[in-house]
Design an enzyme around this catalytic site. Structure first.
Site, PDB file in Angstrom:
ATOM      1  N   ASP A  30       0.949  -1.252  -0.051  1.00 39.84           N
ATOM      2  CA  ASP A  30       0.104   0.087   0.165  1.00 39.84           C
ATOM      3  C   ASP A  30       0.880   1.285   0.105  1.00 39.84           C
ATOM      4  O   ASP A  30       1.853   1.309   0.674  1.00 39.84           O
ATOM      5  CB  ASP A  30      -1.086  -0.131   1.315  1.00 39.84           C
ATOM      6  N   ILE A  31       0.524   2.139  -0.725  1.00 40.69           N
ATOM      7  CA  ILE A  31       1.198   3.389  -0.979  1.00 40.69           C
ATOM      8  C   ILE A  31       1.152   4.380   0.229  1.00 40.69           C
ATOM      9  O   ILE A  31       2.081   5.104   0.404  1.00 40.69           O
ATOM     10  CB  ILE A  31       0.882   4.045  -2.574  1.00 40.69           C
ATOM     11  N   GLN A  93     -14.759   2.062   1.598  1.00 41.40           N
ATOM     12  CA  GLN A  93     -14.085   1.901   0.339  1.00 41.40           C
ATOM     13  C   GLN A  93     -13.990   3.045  -0.399  1.00 41.40           C
ATOM     14  O   GLN A  93     -14.993   3.717  -0.983  1.00 41.40           O
ATOM     15  CB  GLN A  93     -14.946   0.757  -0.604  1.00 41.40           C
ATOM     16  N   HIS A  99      -9.902  -5.021  -2.839  1.00 42.45           N
ATOM     17  CA  HIS A  99      -8.763  -5.100  -2.588  1.00 42.45           C
ATOM     18  C   HIS A  99      -8.698  -5.661  -0.995  1.00 42.45           C
ATOM     19  O   HIS A  99      -9.383  -4.968  -0.199  1.00 42.45           O
ATOM     20  CB  HIS A  99      -7.711  -4.093  -2.545  1.00 42.45           C
ATOM     21  N   HIS A 101      -6.841  -5.589   2.585  1.00 46.58           N
ATOM     22  CA  HIS A 101      -5.872  -5.244   3.180  1.00 46.58           C
ATOM     23  C   HIS A 101      -5.365  -6.261   4.162  1.00 46.58           C
ATOM     24  O   HIS A 101      -5.818  -6.720   5.032  1.00 46.58           O
ATOM     25  CB  HIS A 101      -6.388  -4.198   4.349  1.00 46.58           C
TER      26      HIS A 101
END
Ligand code: AMP
Ligand code: ZN
Length: 135
Positions: A30-31, A93, A99, A101
């Site tokens: 994750d960025i 979301q 996605h 996590h």
């Protein structure tokens, strides 16, 4: 889907930090990580959420989550995990491509558990809610 950022990651149009992948899913960092090694696992087909995902991909997804956790265990050796996904606007979301996590957890990292997400059970008892399923 052409304007989906995670579909663009799948085809390589947007760079990412992949840590594991197979034919059905991709796991990348994750960025904006909430913990060291915060990872997202996405199916390699567009589906906004689990309910829209083809079952062939859905049944593979948990295996990819497991393999990704094994990789995280090998490299980062966390003390625990929180694993889950936000579904829909009410669920928080933001990116409309399913996605999962994976948040590695570390002793004394100051975080909470999943029960901290919400605490608003409504006025009906559990028994009353259960009866709704029996109609
Ligand atoms: P949510 O849809 O609320 O479950 O959160 C979307 C997550 O996607 C956030 O944790 C973002 O930091 C993450 N994210 C958004 N764009 C990227 C990207 N290009 N690469 C990696 N993670 C991303
Ligand atoms: Zn997509």
């Amino acid at each position: 889907m052409s304007d989906c950022i995670f579909c663009k990651i799948i085809v390589g149009e947007i760079p990412n930090y992949t840590i594991y992948e197979d034919d059905f899913a991709l796991a990348f960092l994750d960025i904006t990580p909430r913990t060291k090694g915060h990872t997202l696992v996405i199916p390699k087909v567009h589906a906004e959420n689990l309910l829209e995902l083809d079952e062939k991909y859905a049944e593979k997804l948990l295996v990819t989550v497991k393999k990704t956790q094994e990789k995280l265990n090998d490299v980062l050796k966390p003390d625990g995990y929180n694993v889950g996904w936000n579904h829909g606007k009410a669920g928080g979301q933001l990116v409309p491509h399913l996605h999962i996590h994976i948040m590695p957890r570390y002793n004394n990292d100051g975080g909470a558990n999943m029960h901290a997400i919400v605490n608003n059970p409504g006025d009906e008892s559990v028994e009353e809610v259960y009866k709704l399923f029996k109609k």
